[in-house]
Each structure stands twice: as structure tokens, then as C-alpha cells.
Design an enzyme around this catalytic site. Structure first.
Site, PDB file in Angstrom:
ATOM      1  N   TRP A 101       5.523 -36.592 -19.759  1.00 39.85           N
ATOM      2  CA  TRP A 101       6.696 -37.600 -21.482  1.00 39.85           C
ATOM      3  C   TRP A 101       6.692 -38.450 -22.572  1.00 39.85           C
ATOM      4  O   TRP A 101       7.017 -38.774 -23.256  1.00 39.85           O
ATOM      5  CB  TRP A 101       8.136 -38.826 -20.553  1.00 39.85           C
ATOM      6  CG  TRP A 101       8.546 -39.810 -21.194  1.00 39.85           C
ATOM      7  CD1 TRP A 101       9.728 -39.010 -21.609  1.00 39.85           C
ATOM      8  CD2 TRP A 101       7.656 -41.221 -22.062  1.00 39.85           C
ATOM      9  NE1 TRP A 101      10.044 -40.456 -22.691  1.00 39.85           N
ATOM     10  CE2 TRP A 101       9.190 -40.833 -22.524  1.00 39.85           C
ATOM     11  CE3 TRP A 101       6.450 -41.378 -21.562  1.00 39.85           C
ATOM     12  CZ2 TRP A 101       8.880 -42.895 -22.996  1.00 39.85           C
ATOM     13  CZ3 TRP A 101       6.560 -42.754 -22.215  1.00 39.85           C
ATOM     14  CH2 TRP A 101       8.157 -43.678 -23.044  1.00 39.85           C
ATOM     15  N   ASP A 149       3.526 -38.707 -25.024  1.00 40.66           N
ATOM     16  CA  ASP A 149       3.315 -37.800 -25.804  1.00 40.66           C
ATOM     17  C   ASP A 149       2.424 -38.232 -26.310  1.00 40.66           C
ATOM     18  O   ASP A 149       0.959 -37.748 -26.422  1.00 40.66           O
ATOM     19  CB  ASP A 149       3.986 -37.698 -27.198  1.00 40.66           C
ATOM     20  CG  ASP A 149       4.774 -37.176 -27.921  1.00 40.66           C
ATOM     21  OD1 ASP A 149       5.433 -36.146 -26.562  1.00 40.66           O
ATOM     22  OD2 ASP A 149       6.063 -37.582 -28.049  1.00 40.66           O
ATOM     23  N   GLU A 194       3.732 -46.339 -27.287  1.00 40.77           N
ATOM     24  CA  GLU A 194       2.896 -46.171 -26.922  1.00 40.77           C
ATOM     25  C   GLU A 194       1.986 -46.593 -26.472  1.00 40.77           C
ATOM     26  O   GLU A 194       1.539 -46.970 -24.729  1.00 40.77           O
ATOM     27  CB  GLU A 194       2.727 -44.421 -26.294  1.00 40.77           C
ATOM     28  CG  GLU A 194       3.605 -43.701 -25.939  1.00 40.77           C
ATOM     29  CD  GLU A 194       3.949 -42.797 -27.953  1.00 40.77           C
ATOM     30  OE1 GLU A 194       3.957 -43.791 -28.481  1.00 40.77           O
ATOM     31  OE2 GLU A 194       4.817 -42.199 -27.856  1.00 40.77           O
ATOM     32  N   THR A 236      16.931 -41.589 -31.085  1.00 41.55           N
ATOM     33  CA  THR A 236      16.118 -42.549 -29.840  1.00 41.55           C
ATOM     34  C   THR A 236      16.961 -41.839 -28.432  1.00 41.55           C
ATOM     35  O   THR A 236      18.117 -42.702 -28.525  1.00 41.55           O
ATOM     36  CB  THR A 236      15.412 -43.693 -29.281  1.00 41.55           C
ATOM     37  OG1 THR A 236      14.822 -43.780 -28.818  1.00 41.55           O
ATOM     38  CG2 THR A 236      16.460 -44.786 -29.626  1.00 41.55           C
ATOM     39  N   GLY A 237      16.011 -41.549 -27.706  1.00 43.19           N
ATOM     40  CA  GLY A 237      16.082 -40.944 -26.141  1.00 43.19           C
ATOM     41  C   GLY A 237      17.045 -42.471 -25.920  1.00 43.19           C
ATOM     42  O   GLY A 237      17.376 -42.224 -24.536  1.00 43.19           O
TER      43      GLY A 237
HETATM   44  O1  IFM Z   1       9.213 -38.999 -24.759  1.00 44.11           O
HETATM   45  C1  IFM Z   1       8.174 -39.043 -26.580  1.00 44.11           C
HETATM   46  C2  IFM Z   1       9.816 -38.373 -27.042  1.00 44.11           C
HETATM   47  O2  IFM Z   1       9.402 -36.716 -26.605  1.00 44.11           O
HETATM   48  C3  IFM Z   1       9.372 -38.460 -28.247  1.00 44.11           C
HETATM   49  N1  IFM Z   1       9.079 -39.741 -28.642  1.00 44.11           N
HETATM   50  C4  IFM Z   1       8.489 -40.156 -28.022  1.00 44.11           C
HETATM   51  C5  IFM Z   1       8.312 -40.665 -26.426  1.00 44.11           C
HETATM   52  C6  IFM Z   1       7.436 -41.090 -25.565  1.00 44.11           C
HETATM   53  O3  IFM Z   1       5.938 -40.443 -26.321  1.00 44.11           O
END
Ligand code: IFM
Length: 802
Positions: free
Chosen positions: A491, A493, A637, A709-710
């Protein structure tokens, strides 16, 4: 500091101060025609692709210009202003305004010198053009002579980059024409058939006006603005006459003026319409607003509102927390639909250059809308299964032109060259398990497992077999200890653990995947496979216990050369968030480990703005695969408060029954809870961002990368499944809320499998979780579980927590 408020009734965010700390945006339209608009009308539009179908120009990383500008001019005094505060930017002492961002529409209200205006911006439902309707009212006691001008700055090329950088070409390919009620812009008009080099046919752009005669027009940007002028003081506006100029080369635009006289109290509607269509279609579209623009706009806006509010209404909560209510009922839910629709395609940060969907991002985005729109979700699940390679791995990037059964894969040099993705990632296909499981739970559609879906490269299989292949993929990529390998990344990157290095996070995902598939296998009497999964689950559990538990935390993983990442004694990055939350979500951690790991998160990583991804950030002690060291400490990150994992820690605490902490984490990271601290967060208080700057940053608390964003989906899941405890499975609905103990009561209204559930919760004893009793339509049931057979059209559920 506060710049606006949530109008929950209308499901709008109302910006009362236009000088927001960043452009606060909204999305209009659909991928067929998309538009982004800020609270000062900045933004851009595109057909199909933000990068390759760009219509309106926007300067990224600048000051939110240009945009969809409507200027008003008092012809008796020569004073002028704009319907949004910018670009003219009148003094806020005399210029009063509000911007209402709603669900797929934005309204700008302004009052200046006895003139009230309302500009409504939207893309009509299922249409591929946009409307800016201005209702202008004379609120003074004398007749007013006004010039109203709409201005749209076209790109010179559909490709956004070409437009910005290839000026030796793009400055010599456009022309504008005046067509009576509109400006028509052509690109490569001189080329026979107008076939573009890439094989596509360029369409004309148009900017039209209805509601009044065009008094003057301009199709040339420089003529409209005037040299050494800017969007705040164009000569065409200063003078009140656009000069009827057109462009031949250089930069084009559409500017149309109407001259109107309004008696005291009188109003007038003018609609500006923008799109990319053939001239015939443009004429028809603009013409369709001529008869009664006011009525047509009203009808189209209600249609949009009904559509979106209808979707959002499938879950409605009434809790003691306004911050929670507004996010769950409107803004987080709407944010989920936007990520589901737009992926990471276009925002004020994403320029539209991505040429596809990220596998893990998209599969996770789906989770955020399953409880509201399972029928939309399953379409996208099918699509993502068709992007799984027949070896079980996911395509890291699924091209917008995805052609199931015929795609190259990361094993082919051509795929790598085209997408820039050199290898498989460890986690991609594993996200399918919770997503498919949530869909089956919400819909009860277990037959989905038998649907046949092609693989990305060749062959086809049932969904059940696709999932088995995903297990095979991880099984075929194990590292030194026998845990799933880190591959190109998990997850995170920025974490390169390599082909023999291993990721604890992926191991937990894998563990959960085997559990989920094990249940399906048991239901289908696939006994051999149940056995196979159980054996491998036990094996993995043993490896995890032996290698990954480190007193009060789970380590992050292992590098290829045997280094352990995330040990408590490491000088940097000794504590990581995701392995702790996922040890609980996966169901792996023992009670003792779970509570210890979660306490460590709270004690070491928590801040007032959310939980840091890891700490201390890498600075002097990173390893080769720790790419996050490229970021400043406390960013992204590298020890930033990454937003997406906030949803997982909310869920993990809730699964443990720790309602107070789950809710505390919700509040720390909720955009709505930062509404009166907007000067710190900077981002819109109604949508999530990718991350917030961590403790190591001098800008601790500032958030970035709005909307796409997720986080939208993980926080939604954390709240719906975790805090509210709505956990459907194939046979019914488990209800297990984990709430702040101060909540004495709350209600949930939920549409579920064609029935409406009204659930009332009582918590007189101020517990955080636990089910004392539950009645379904007056009948006591066991285990706080609603079997599907008990559902009626209107199901009343009474739930006593304590
Ligand atoms: O999980 C990733 C995502 O796919 C893209 N944005 C950063 C996240 C964390 O690295």
C-alpha cells in the site's frame, strides 16, 4: 478561523468569507464532461479526459485563475465587479458574497452597489456541457443600466501539456468565430477534415449566451484583457465594450456582453453555456435555453439535486455529533462518489495526466459507495476483476482504454514502457477480498461469485476463481520467511522491500483474504480448498507470531537482505501505524496483542490532527528501499499524518469496542471538525485530503491534495462498519456500534436490500459498545443480528447498548 458553515438541510457548504486559505473546490458533471470550480469561480473543464480533453485553461500551482468569470458593470458610473469575489476582488467592506457548494452544483451570491446576483454553475445530468446562469436583480431604488459579460478562456489544444508548453505550435492553430449568440472556437481548422495527428477529430468549442442579445463580443484573449491588464481589470470590461474582436493565432477566448436595464426590484436571467460540440449541436444546445432560461435552469438543478440527494439518502444518521452527521450524511459520502467517479484523474493538484486507474486505489474507492449504491459498485468490481491478470495479480495501472482479455501485463516490456509501471505490487489483488465481501454483504448477491469475468490478458473465470487466483499470486510470491513478498511496493508506494523482502501489512491482508475466501469455499462445499486455506492460514499465523511481534507492536516488514523494519529499538521509523491497525482488522492479533498495539499507536503516533503514518521520520537512518526519505520529515509517507490509514485505525478501535478512541480518531481527522481552524488545515473543511503535515513539520496540521484520496472510502468504512457497527453479511445484518460513551441515543435510517431500516439506539448507561438487547419489528433477536428473513419493507429496530 472560520470561513463558512454546513447547511445540512440543503446539503450545501456555505462559504461566507471568500478569502479562503486555499481555493475551496467542487466537482460538477461526470467523466463525459467534467468541471472543477473553486469558491472564486477558478477552475477548468474537460470532455472525457482532464489531460486530453481540456477545454478551459487553468494555471496549476498558482493563484486559482483563470475561471468561469461573469463581470457586471454599472454603465452610469463605469464601476465594475464580478459575480464571484475574484477576479475583480472588490473590497469586502462593500462587496458581500456567499458561495454555496452543493452536490454537483455551485451557487455564487453577491451584493454590491444595490445589485444582487446569483450565478448558478452546473453540468445538467447526463449532458456534456456546462451552464452558468446569472440571475441579476436591481435591489436599489433607481433604474440601473448594466453590462453583463461572461468570459471563458479556452485552451489552444485539447492536450493540457501541449497547450502550456508547445507554444511554437499551439499559438498558431486556433480561430474564433461569432455565430450570433455564441463564440465558436476551432482548432486546426485549416486541416482538411480536421483530423488530428493522433487520429482523433477535434471538435469545436463554444461559449454561448441566452436571455439577452449579444451587445458586443470578443474571441481574442489579449484583446479582451489588454496588455498589462489582468483578469481583475480587463479593458473589455473597463470600457464596457468588447470591441467585436476575434482571434486568428495566439490565444482565444469566449467573451459575450449583454446590456440590460433593470427597474427597481426587477430581475433578469442570462445563461452562459460552454462545451465542446459541433457547431450544429452547439446551436441546438444554446437554442434550447432561449425560450425560458429561468425555468429550464430550475428544472435542471432540481433534477441534479434529486439525483444526488437520492443517492445520499440511502444512509442517514442522527447522532449528537454535528461533525459526524454532516460527514456521513453528505460530505464524506459525496467525497466517496467523487473518488469513485474521478479516481485520481483531475483536481487542482492532479492535472489530469494519469492515463488510467490505479488498481488498489480503485478497488478501495469502491468500498466507500457500496452501502449507498451497491449496483454502481458491482459494475466497477466487474471492471476491476477484468483487470486482474491470469496469474492472479492486478495490473498496477488499468488504462482508460482497458480492453479485457487483450492487455499486456507487467511481464511485457510494452506494458512497462506504456504505463511506467515496471512490476506487480504485493497488495493490488488482495484489496478485492474485502471489497467483494462488502458487496455480497450489502446486496446478498452470492450468485455474483459464479459470474464469469475475463482476465486482463487472456482467459476468463468465475469471480470465485478470480479470488482463488489472487491467493495463488501471493502464494507464488513469498519472501525469505514465507510471508508475502514486498515486490515493487505494498500500500505504501514508498516502501520497496523487494522480491524476497516481506511486508507485514500484506501478510495481514493475505490472512484476511484467506479467511474471507475460506467462508465462501465452505458455503460451496469446496472442502479440499477449505483445508488448503486453513493449513496456509495456520502456517502464516505461525510465521507472523514468530517474526513480527515486537513486545508492544508489529514490525513493518523485512528487507531482502534480512533487515527488520519498524523494530522498537530502531533510531528512526520504529513505530508504524498500518501493521497495528491491520493486525486487528485482519482478525489476526490476539486480544492482548491488539490492545497493546493499539495503545502503542495512541501513545506514540497520535496527534491532535490524526495519527502519524510512522515515527520518527526517516532522516539519517533510512535504508535503500525507503523512498519516503525524499520527502521532508513529517510529510506524506515520511511521517506525515497520512489520511487514508485514519479510517483503518478508526475501524480497528471500533472492532475492539473502543468507541471513545474510535470517535476521537474520527474527530482528529474529520474535515468538518476543522471548520473553525481553517487557517491551520487550509484545505476545504468538507472533503478529505491525502495527508496532513506531521509533528516534524513547521506547518503541523496543514493538509494537502484535496478531494481525490482513498481516505474518503476508508474513513467511510471506519465510520459505517466501525463506529455505527453496520456489518452486513450474505445472510443478514450484524449491528455492533462502538460509540463515544457520552452518546445517550442516536438513530440510523438505512436502505438495505429493498427494505428501509429505522434503527434507534439507547445508551443510558454510557457504554462505548456492547449489545444488551435488540428488537426487530418488536421481536427480540439473538446476537444483535438481523437475519435477512426478518426484514420487512419498513423495519423498526430498537437497540439497547447498555
Ligand atoms: O497507497 C498509495 C496510493 O495508491 C497512492 N497514494 C499514496 C498511497 C500511499 O503510498
Amino acid at each position: 478561523m472560520k470561513y463558512g458553515y454546513f447547511d445540512d438541510e440543503k446539503q450545501e457548504y456555505v462559504i461566507t468569507r471568500p478569502d479562503t486559505p486555499a481555493p475551496w473546490a467542487n466537482y460538477l458533471g461526470s467523466p463525459a464532461y467534467g468541471a472543477i470550480i473553486s469558491n472564486n469561480a477558478g477552475g477548468y473543464s474537460f470532455a472525457k479526459s482532464g489531460a486530453n480533453g481540456r477545454i478551459l485553461r487553468y494555471v496549476f500551482n498558482d493563484f486559482d485563475q483563470p475561471g468561469r468569470y461573469i463581470y457586471l458593470r454599472d454603465n452610469d458610473t463605469a464601476d465594475y465587479w464580478s459575480a464571484s469575489w475574484q477576479p475583480v476582488g472588490k473590497s469586502l467592506d462593500t462587496y458581500k458574497c456567499e458561495c454555496h457548494h452543493g452536490t454537483a452544483y455551485t451557487k455564487m451570491f453577491a451584493d454590491y452597489s444595490g445589485i444582487h446576483s446569483e450565478a448558478d454553475y452546473y453540468v445538467p445530468l447526463n449532458r456534456a456541457y456546462e451552464v452558468w446562469n446569472l440571475k441579476v436583480t436591481n435591489t436599489s431604488d433607481r433604474p440601473r443600466n448594466l453590462t453583463v459579460t461572461g468570459f471563458a478562456e479556452f485552451t489552444n489544444d485539447c492536450n493540457y501539456e501541449q497547450d502550456q508548453v508547445n507554444l511554437q505550435y499551439t499559438l498558431f492553430i486556433t480561430q474564433t468565430h461569432f455565430m450570433g449568440n455564441r463564440i465558436r472556437q476551432t482548432i486546426n481548422e485549416n486541416q482538411p477534415g480536421k483530423d488530428k495527428a493522433d487520429g482523433s477529430v477535434a471538435e469545436d468549442r463554444f461559449f454561448g449566451m441566452t436571455g439577452a442579445e449579444v451587445a458586443s463580443y470578443c474571441g481574442d484573449k489579449e484583446k479582451f484583457l489588454g496588455r498589462y491588464h489582468n483578469y481583475g481589470n480587463p479593458v473589455g470590461i473597463e470600457s464596457g465594450d468588447l470591441g467585436n474582436e476575434l482571434n486568428y493565432n495566439e490565444n482565444s477566448c469566449g467573451a459575450l456582453s449583454a446590456v440590460i436595464t433593470l427597474q427597481p426590484g426587477e430581475s433578469k436571467d442570462l445563461a452562459f453555456i460552454l462545451g465542446m460540440k459541433s457547431d450544429e449541436e452547439a446551436a441546438e444546445i444554446v437554442g434550447s435555453y432561449e425560450a425560458d432560461p429561468e425555468k429550464k435552469v430550475e428544472e435542471e438543478l432540481s433534477e441534479l439535486i434529486n439525483y444526488w440527494h437520492g443517492k445520499l439518502a440511502h444512509l442517514h444518521v442522527q447522532t449528537p455529533s454535528p461533525e459526524f452527521n454532516t460527514m456521513i450524511n453528505t460530505w464524506n459520502a459525496y467525497n466517496c462518489f467523487m473518488t469513485f467517479t474521478w479516481s485520481r484523474a483531475a483536481s487542482f493538484i492532479y492535472c489530469g495526466l494519469r492515463n488510467g486507474y490505479g488498481y488498489r486505489d480503485t478497488v478501495q474507492d469502491i468500498q466507500g459507495v457500496i452501502h449507498l449504491a451497491p449496483e454502481m459498485a458491482v459494475e466497477q468490481i466487474r471492471f476491476m476483476l477484468s483487470a486482474q491478470v491470469d496469474n492472479g495479480g492486478g495490473l498496477p495501472l488499468v488504462k482508460f482504454t482497458h480492453n479485457p482479455g487483450h492487455e499486456d501485463t507487467p511481464d511485457d516490456a510494452s506494458y512497462v514502457q506504456e504505463t511506467g509501471h515496471p512490476a506487480y505490487r504485493a497488495d493490488d489483488a488482495l484489496w478485492l477480498f474485502p471489497t467483494v465481501n462488502k458487496y455480497i454483504g450489502e446486496s446478498g448477491n452470492t450468485a455474483f461469485l459464479d459470474e464469469v469475468i475475463p482476465y486482463a490478458n487472456k482467459g476468463e473465470a468465475t469471480v470465485y476463481e478470480h479470488l482463488k487466483m489472487a491467493i495463488d499470486f501471493s502464494m507464488n510470491h513469498l519472501g525469505n520467511h514465507g510471508m508475502p513478498a514486498g515486490l515493487y511496493a505494498d500500500w505504501n508506494d514508498c516502501l520497496r522491500l523487494g522480491a524476497n523482502g516481506e511486508s507485514t501489512f500484506v501478510a495481514f491482508q493475505f490472512y484476511l483474504a484467506m479467511k474471507i475466501l475460506g467462508k465462501y469455499a465452505a458455503d460451496r462445499n469446496d472442502t479440499e480448498y477449505v483445508k488448503y486455506l486453513e493449513e496456509n492460514e495456520d502456517k502464516l499465523a505461525k510465521i507472523l507470531q514468530e517474526n513480527c511481534w515486537n513486545e508492544d507492536r508489529f514490525v513493518r516488514g523485512f528487507t531482502e537482505d534480512g533487515q527488520t523494519i519498524g523494530k522498537r529499538t530502531d533510531p528512526e521509523a520504529n513505530m508504524w501505524l498500518n501493521p497495528q491497525s491491520w493486525s486487528v482488522i485482519s482478525g489476526f492479533a490476539s486480544d492482548e496483542q491488539a490492545d497493546k498495539a493499539l495503545d502503542s499507536v495512541y501513545n506514540i503516533l497520535n496527534t491532535e490532527y490524526g495519527v502519524m503514518l510512522m515515527d520518527p521520520p526517516y532522516h539519517k537512518h533510512s535504508f535503500d528501499g525507503a523512498l519516503m526519505v525524499i520527502y521532508n520529515q513529517g510529510e506524506k509517507e515520511n511521517g506525515g499524518i497520512f489520511s487514508q490509514p485514519q479510517g483503518w485505525i478508526i475501524l480497528a478501535e471500533a472492532l475492539r469496542g473502543h468507541g471513545n478512541r474510535a470517535f476521537k480518531y474520527f474527530m482528529e481527522s474529520a474535515p468538518s471538525a476543522m471548520n473553525d481552524k481553517a487557517e491551520i488545515r487550509k484545505l476545504e473543511p468538507y472533503c478529505h485530503g491525502q495527508f496532513t503535515e506531521g509533528k516534524a513539520s513547521p506547518h503541523f496540521g496543514r493538509s494537502h491534495v484535496h478531494w481525490l484520496t482513498g481516505t474518503a472510502s476508508t474513513v467511510m468504512v471506519g465510520c459505517v462498519e466501525g463506529i455505527l457497527g453496520l456489518r452486513p453479511d450474505a445472510k443478514g445484518l450484524k449491528i455492533a456500534p462502538s460509540i463515544p460513551s457520552e452518546w445517550e441515543s442516536f438513530t440510523i435510517d438505512k436502505d438495505f436490500r429493498g427494505c428501509h431500516l429505522h434503527i434507534t439506539f439507547r445508551n443510558d448507561g454510557h457504554a462505548e459498545s456492547g449489545c444488551k438487547s435488540m428488537k426487530v419489528n418488536g421481536k427480540e433477536v439473538d446476537g444483535c443480528y438481523v437475519p435477512a428473513e426478518l426484514l420487512t419493507e419498513q423495519t423498526e429496530i430498537e437497540y439497547v447498548i447498555s
